[in-house]
Design a protein around this motif. Structure first.
Motif, PDB file in Angstrom:
ATOM      1  N   TYR A 188     -19.053  89.437  59.807  1.00  0.00           N
ATOM      2  CA  TYR A 188     -19.225  89.758  58.220  1.00  0.00           C
ATOM      3  C   TYR A 188     -19.690  88.608  57.452  1.00  0.00           C
ATOM      4  O   TYR A 188     -20.624  88.527  56.677  1.00  0.00           O
ATOM      5  CB  TYR A 188     -17.797  90.487  57.724  1.00  0.00           C
ATOM      6  N   ALA A 189     -18.969  87.305  58.057  1.00  0.00           N
ATOM      7  CA  ALA A 189     -19.659  86.081  57.280  1.00  0.00           C
ATOM      8  C   ALA A 189     -21.069  85.821  57.670  1.00  0.00           C
ATOM      9  O   ALA A 189     -21.882  85.551  56.638  1.00  0.00           O
ATOM     10  CB  ALA A 189     -18.637  84.958  57.804  1.00  0.00           C
ATOM     11  N   ILE A 190     -21.510  86.278  58.769  1.00  0.00           N
ATOM     12  CA  ILE A 190     -22.874  85.880  59.264  1.00  0.00           C
ATOM     13  C   ILE A 190     -23.786  87.175  58.457  1.00  0.00           C
ATOM     14  O   ILE A 190     -24.818  86.673  58.135  1.00  0.00           O
ATOM     15  CB  ILE A 190     -23.121  85.990  60.721  1.00  0.00           C
ATOM     16  N   LYS A 191     -23.114  88.346  58.255  1.00  0.00           N
ATOM     17  CA  LYS A 191     -24.078  89.135  57.534  1.00  0.00           C
ATOM     18  C   LYS A 191     -24.319  88.765  56.074  1.00  0.00           C
ATOM     19  O   LYS A 191     -25.303  88.765  55.772  1.00  0.00           O
ATOM     20  CB  LYS A 191     -23.268  90.681  57.549  1.00  0.00           C
ATOM     21  N   LEU A 192     -23.246  88.217  55.552  1.00  0.00           N
ATOM     22  CA  LEU A 192     -23.491  87.630  54.215  1.00  0.00           C
ATOM     23  C   LEU A 192     -24.192  86.548  54.133  1.00  0.00           C
ATOM     24  O   LEU A 192     -24.919  86.305  53.026  1.00  0.00           O
ATOM     25  CB  LEU A 192     -21.850  87.583  53.414  1.00  0.00           C
ATOM     26  N   ASN A 193     -24.165  85.665  55.187  1.00  0.00           N
ATOM     27  CA  ASN A 193     -24.960  84.528  55.057  1.00  0.00           C
ATOM     28  C   ASN A 193     -25.503  84.240  56.376  1.00  0.00           C
ATOM     29  O   ASN A 193     -24.941  83.575  57.344  1.00  0.00           O
ATOM     30  CB  ASN A 193     -24.051  83.254  54.663  1.00  0.00           C
ATOM     31  N   PRO A 194     -26.624  84.778  56.763  1.00  0.00           N
ATOM     32  CA  PRO A 194     -27.023  84.424  57.952  1.00  0.00           C
ATOM     33  C   PRO A 194     -27.352  83.228  58.578  1.00  0.00           C
ATOM     34  O   PRO A 194     -27.349  82.771  59.963  1.00  0.00           O
ATOM     35  CB  PRO A 194     -28.416  85.357  57.868  1.00  0.00           C
ATOM     36  N   SER A 195     -27.465  81.991  57.660  1.00  0.00           N
ATOM     37  CA  SER A 195     -27.771  80.914  58.153  1.00  0.00           C
ATOM     38  C   SER A 195     -26.455  80.171  58.296  1.00  0.00           C
ATOM     39  O   SER A 195     -26.375  78.822  58.433  1.00  0.00           O
ATOM     40  CB  SER A 195     -28.360  80.071  57.325  1.00  0.00           C
ATOM     41  N   HIS A 196     -25.028  80.619  58.380  1.00  0.00           N
ATOM     42  CA  HIS A 196     -23.811  80.032  58.573  1.00  0.00           C
ATOM     43  C   HIS A 196     -23.655  79.864  59.938  1.00  0.00           C
ATOM     44  O   HIS A 196     -23.110  80.766  60.770  1.00  0.00           O
ATOM     45  CB  HIS A 196     -22.450  81.013  58.118  1.00  0.00           C
ATOM     46  N   ASN A 197     -24.189  78.440  60.284  1.00  0.00           N
ATOM     47  CA  ASN A 197     -24.062  78.248  61.729  1.00  0.00           C
ATOM     48  C   ASN A 197     -22.653  77.949  62.193  1.00  0.00           C
ATOM     49  O   ASN A 197     -22.367  78.247  63.234  1.00  0.00           O
ATOM     50  CB  ASN A 197     -24.899  76.836  61.959  1.00  0.00           C
ATOM     51  N   LYS A 198     -21.653  77.443  61.409  1.00  0.00           N
ATOM     52  CA  LYS A 198     -20.146  77.337  61.932  1.00  0.00           C
ATOM     53  C   LYS A 198     -19.673  78.671  62.324  1.00  0.00           C
ATOM     54  O   LYS A 198     -19.053  78.654  63.519  1.00  0.00           O
ATOM     55  CB  LYS A 198     -19.327  76.587  60.802  1.00  0.00           C
ATOM     56  N   ALA A 199     -19.864  79.725  61.553  1.00  0.00           N
ATOM     57  CA  ALA A 199     -19.415  81.090  62.073  1.00  0.00           C
ATOM     58  C   ALA A 199     -20.017  81.602  63.314  1.00  0.00           C
ATOM     59  O   ALA A 199     -19.451  82.181  64.112  1.00  0.00           O
ATOM     60  CB  ALA A 199     -19.685  81.868  60.936  1.00  0.00           C
ATOM     61  N   ARG A 200     -21.448  81.261  63.360  1.00  0.00           N
ATOM     62  CA  ARG A 200     -22.217  81.619  64.497  1.00  0.00           C
ATOM     63  C   ARG A 200     -21.680  80.896  65.760  1.00  0.00           C
ATOM     64  O   ARG A 200     -21.373  81.430  66.686  1.00  0.00           O
ATOM     65  CB  ARG A 200     -23.765  81.361  64.090  1.00  0.00           C
ATOM     66  N   PHE A 201     -21.460  79.604  65.605  1.00  0.00           N
ATOM     67  CA  PHE A 201     -20.779  78.887  66.577  1.00  0.00           C
ATOM     68  C   PHE A 201     -19.566  79.454  67.372  1.00  0.00           C
ATOM     69  O   PHE A 201     -19.251  79.787  68.471  1.00  0.00           O
ATOM     70  CB  PHE A 201     -20.788  77.428  66.259  1.00  0.00           C
ATOM     71  N   ILE A 202     -18.528  79.619  66.190  1.00  0.00           N
ATOM     72  CA  ILE A 202     -17.066  80.314  66.667  1.00  0.00           C
ATOM     73  C   ILE A 202     -17.273  81.502  67.362  1.00  0.00           C
ATOM     74  O   ILE A 202     -16.593  81.991  68.356  1.00  0.00           O
ATOM     75  CB  ILE A 202     -16.073  80.393  65.544  1.00  0.00           C
ATOM     76  N   LEU A 203     -17.886  82.377  66.737  1.00  0.00           N
ATOM     77  CA  LEU A 203     -18.304  83.748  67.333  1.00  0.00           C
ATOM     78  C   LEU A 203     -18.974  83.662  68.634  1.00  0.00           C
ATOM     79  O   LEU A 203     -18.556  84.353  69.431  1.00  0.00           O
ATOM     80  CB  LEU A 203     -19.210  84.466  66.276  1.00  0.00           C
ATOM     81  N   GLN A 204     -19.854  82.897  68.930  1.00  0.00           N
ATOM     82  CA  GLN A 204     -20.368  82.489  70.144  1.00  0.00           C
ATOM     83  C   GLN A 204     -19.406  82.134  71.164  1.00  0.00           C
ATOM     84  O   GLN A 204     -19.179  82.532  72.325  1.00  0.00           O
ATOM     85  CB  GLN A 204     -21.704  81.462  70.265  1.00  0.00           C
ATOM     86  N   GLN A 205     -18.526  81.167  70.923  1.00  0.00           N
ATOM     87  CA  GLN A 205     -17.447  80.848  71.866  1.00  0.00           C
ATOM     88  C   GLN A 205     -16.361  81.930  72.075  1.00  0.00           C
ATOM     89  O   GLN A 205     -16.005  82.242  73.045  1.00  0.00           O
ATOM     90  CB  GLN A 205     -16.649  79.394  71.050  1.00  0.00           C
ATOM     91  N   LEU A 206     -16.154  82.893  71.109  1.00  0.00           N
ATOM     92  CA  LEU A 206     -15.199  83.872  71.317  1.00  0.00           C
ATOM     93  C   LEU A 206     -16.112  84.891  72.089  1.00  0.00           C
ATOM     94  O   LEU A 206     -15.323  85.468  73.192  1.00  0.00           O
ATOM     95  CB  LEU A 206     -15.150  84.738  69.855  1.00  0.00           C
ATOM     96  N   GLN A 207     -17.395  84.928  72.114  1.00  0.00           N
ATOM     97  CA  GLN A 207     -17.945  86.116  73.023  1.00  0.00           C
ATOM     98  C   GLN A 207     -17.977  85.601  74.335  1.00  0.00           C
ATOM     99  O   GLN A 207     -17.720  86.289  75.442  1.00  0.00           O
ATOM    100  CB  GLN A 207     -19.205  86.312  72.450  1.00  0.00           C
ATOM    101  N   GLU A 208     -18.304  84.238  74.565  1.00  0.00           N
ATOM    102  CA  GLU A 208     -18.204  83.747  75.816  1.00  0.00           C
ATOM    103  C   GLU A 208     -16.906  83.888  76.653  1.00  0.00           C
ATOM    104  O   GLU A 208     -16.713  83.911  77.754  1.00  0.00           O
ATOM    105  CB  GLU A 208     -18.619  81.996  75.919  1.00  0.00           C
ATOM    106  N   GLU A 209     -15.840  83.670  75.681  1.00  0.00           N
ATOM    107  CA  GLU A 209     -14.314  83.723  76.186  1.00  0.00           C
ATOM    108  C   GLU A 209     -13.963  85.137  76.609  1.00  0.00           C
ATOM    109  O   GLU A 209     -13.535  85.397  77.634  1.00  0.00           O
ATOM    110  CB  GLU A 209     -13.478  83.373  74.861  1.00  0.00           C
ATOM    111  N   GLU A 210     -14.738  86.050  75.757  1.00  0.00           N
ATOM    112  CA  GLU A 210     -14.613  87.498  76.260  1.00  0.00           C
ATOM    113  C   GLU A 210     -15.260  87.942  77.342  1.00  0.00           C
ATOM    114  O   GLU A 210     -14.712  88.547  78.324  1.00  0.00           O
ATOM    115  CB  GLU A 210     -15.015  88.536  75.182  1.00  0.00           C
ATOM    116  N   ASN A 211     -16.445  87.187  77.788  1.00  0.00           N
ATOM    117  CA  ASN A 211     -17.084  87.463  78.964  1.00  0.00           C
ATOM    118  C   ASN A 211     -16.690  87.148  80.155  1.00  0.00           C
ATOM    119  O   ASN A 211     -16.956  87.436  81.395  1.00  0.00           O
ATOM    120  CB  ASN A 211     -18.665  86.893  78.935  1.00  0.00           C
ATOM    121  N   ARG A 212     -15.609  85.806  79.962  1.00  0.00           N
ATOM    122  CA  ARG A 212     -14.913  85.332  81.066  1.00  0.00           C
ATOM    123  C   ARG A 212     -13.947  86.274  81.802  1.00  0.00           C
ATOM    124  O   ARG A 212     -13.604  85.951  82.780  1.00  0.00           O
ATOM    125  CB  ARG A 212     -14.686  83.933  80.969  1.00  0.00           C
ATOM    126  N   LYS A 213     -13.480  87.230  80.788  1.00  0.00           N
ATOM    127  CA  LYS A 213     -12.502  88.142  81.327  1.00  0.00           C
ATOM    128  C   LYS A 213     -13.046  89.342  82.373  1.00  0.00           C
ATOM    129  O   LYS A 213     -13.885  89.437  82.361  1.00  0.00           O
ATOM    130  CB  LYS A 213     -11.754  88.791  80.140  1.00  0.00           C
TER     131      LYS A 213
END
Length: 98
Positions: free
Chosen positions: A73-98
């Motif tokens: 939702y943060a990225i939807k409101l502000n597509p250039s919010h790179n900190k949110a994008r970075f944490i989301l990417q970490q989260l997705q990588e962690e989910e893919n490891r499962k």
């Protein structure tokens, strides 16, 4: 003082309380205050920042569902919010490891 100024003050107070609790490793309480701030925020960029902080705290609490939702939702409101994008990417990588 107009009601807009009062609302901004309340939002800022909730953000500050969230930051204080986050800084003392009380993520659950921090997200409660940040949620209150988010519900009152009217500026999309400020709301995106609040949601990023909520997502980050949820990530630290291992609540990946809430973290994903807040960060997306943060990225939807502000597509250039790179900190949110970075944490989301970490989260997705962690989910893919499962």
């Amino acid at each position: 003082m107009n009601s807009t100024g009062q609302n901004e003050s309340v939002v800022n107070a909730f953000i500050n309380m969230g930051n204080i609790y986050a800084g003392t490793k009380q993520g659950t309480v921090a997200t409660e205050y940040l949620n209150k701030a988010s519900s009152r925020a009217t500026d999309p960029l400020l709301k995106a920042e609040i949601l990023y902080r909520m997502g980050k705290e949820s990530y630290y609490l291992k609540d990946f569902h809430s973290a994903t939702r807040s960060l997306q939702y943060a990225i939807k409101l502000n597509p250039s919010h790179n900190k949110a994008r970075f944490i989301l990417q970490q989260l997705q990588e962690e989910e893919n490891r499962k």
